[in-house]
Design a protein around this motif. Structure first.
Motif, PDB file in Angstrom:
ATOM      1  N   HIS A   1      -4.555   7.569   4.995  1.00  0.00           N
ATOM      2  CA  HIS A   1      -3.086   7.405   5.115  1.00  0.00           C
ATOM      3  C   HIS A   1      -2.563   6.159   4.739  1.00  0.00           C
ATOM      4  O   HIS A   1      -1.430   6.013   4.248  1.00  0.00           O
ATOM      5  N   ASP A   2      -3.376   4.889   5.427  1.00  0.00           N
ATOM      6  CA  ASP A   2      -3.060   3.492   4.806  1.00  0.00           C
ATOM      7  C   ASP A   2      -3.113   3.460   3.482  1.00  0.00           C
ATOM      8  O   ASP A   2      -2.203   2.524   2.884  1.00  0.00           O
TER       9      ASP A   2
ATOM     10  N   SER B   1      -0.129   4.450   1.952  1.00  0.00           N
ATOM     11  CA  SER B   1       1.117   3.529   2.362  1.00  0.00           C
ATOM     12  C   SER B   1       0.974   2.332   1.563  1.00  0.00           C
ATOM     13  O   SER B   1       2.288   1.831   1.252  1.00  0.00           O
TER      14      SER B   1
ATOM     15  N   THR C   1       5.027   7.651   1.238  1.00  0.00           N
ATOM     16  CA  THR C   1       5.185   8.018   2.535  1.00  0.00           C
ATOM     17  C   THR C   1       4.563   9.482   2.660  1.00  0.00           C
ATOM     18  O   THR C   1       4.898  10.310   1.941  1.00  0.00           O
TER      19      THR C   1
END
Length: 273
Positions: A25-26, A29, A34
């Protein structure tokens, strides 16, 4: 509890069981992306007290309806997906159940015996969706025996009611718009992909392509010691428009069959694990 709160709580529980999820997820990002969730998935058994209908109750109460059903004869599974009509932004929910009548006697008798000790109040609670295993304390010997008969049964015995995966919507990404580019990013950062049925499952002609990581190997406290076993995984889905001009909203059983194998044992390590 509001729908968003339910999904947030499911996410917190799921990501705590799978350290790679936060890292991936990071990673997206950090690339300016998104992350939008396409769907989440749960596992259960076809016992009346905990079957798909029971798991789906809080979803149906919030506007979800059945969007499709799927059969996995080799794995002795049946599944449905749920969606909110007219709201493509609402994540789909895929719920599968093990057909115990098709399973060896040990699997059937083990779960029926274990469920005798579960209170009706526990099964009727909305917290069931993120309650984890109901069978604590769990035995590694029992887990191993169940897993040898059915990987799905072994996983459910230990992890129970929690999302076994969330899914990144590749359609919502701006930079990584193909599964090939997503998979390349993941591999370049050391994440291990599920290669069963190919790195990418499905074709544009089927209107859905999917890939997934292999589940993180985590330490679990059993009654007979601490052992490392596969937990949860992260999936990535790219949907295509059908002849009606709308994005395909269902699932392909042949592809999902291979995605299930993301929780199989493997010898690799995800980054930082």
């Amino acid at each position: 509890m509001e729908t968003l709160q339910i999904f947030d709580r499911i996410w917190r529980d799921y990501s705590s069981m799978n350290p790679s999820v936060r890292k991936i997820h990071d990673l997206f990002s950090s690339e300016g992306e998104t992350v939008v969730n396409d769907h989440i998935a749960f596992r259960t058994l076809d016992i009346d007290r905990i079957n798909i209908d029971v798991i789906a109750r809080p979803l149906i109460a919030r506007g979800y309806v059945v969007g499709g059903e799927y059969f996995f004869n080799d794995k002795h599974l049946y599944a449905r997906h749920y969606e909110i009509p007219g709201d493509p932004s609402a994540p789909k929910v895929f719920i599968s159940q093990l057909i115990l009548g098709d399973c060896p006697v040990f699997v059937k008798s083990t779960f029926h015996d274990l469920l005798k000790n579960i209170s009706p109040d526990q099964l009727s609670s909305e917290d069931l969706l993120f309650s984890g295993t109901m069978f604590n304390p769990v035995s590694y010997e029992t887990y191993t025996h169940l897993k040898d008969e059915s990987e799905y049964a072994g996983w459910f015995y230990v992890f129970g009611f929690r999302a076994n995966h969330f899914t990144v919507s590749v359609n919502s990404l701006k930079k990584f718009t193909t599964l090939e580019s997503v998979n390349t990013l993941l591999k370049q950062n050391g994440f291990i992909l599920n290669l069963s049925g190919g790195e990418i499952k499905g074709t544009p002609g089927e209107l859905l392509q999917q890939s997934s990581t292999m589940a993180d190997i985590i330490k679990v406290q059993f009654t007979d010691g601490i052992y490392e076993i596969p937990s949860c995984y992260y999936e990535f889905a790219l949907r295509y428009k059908g002849s009606d001009g709308r994005l395909f909203g269902g699932f392909i059983a042949g592809s999902a069959d291979k995605i299930f194998e993301s929780t199989h044992f493997h010898t690799g390590r995800q980054p930082g694990n």
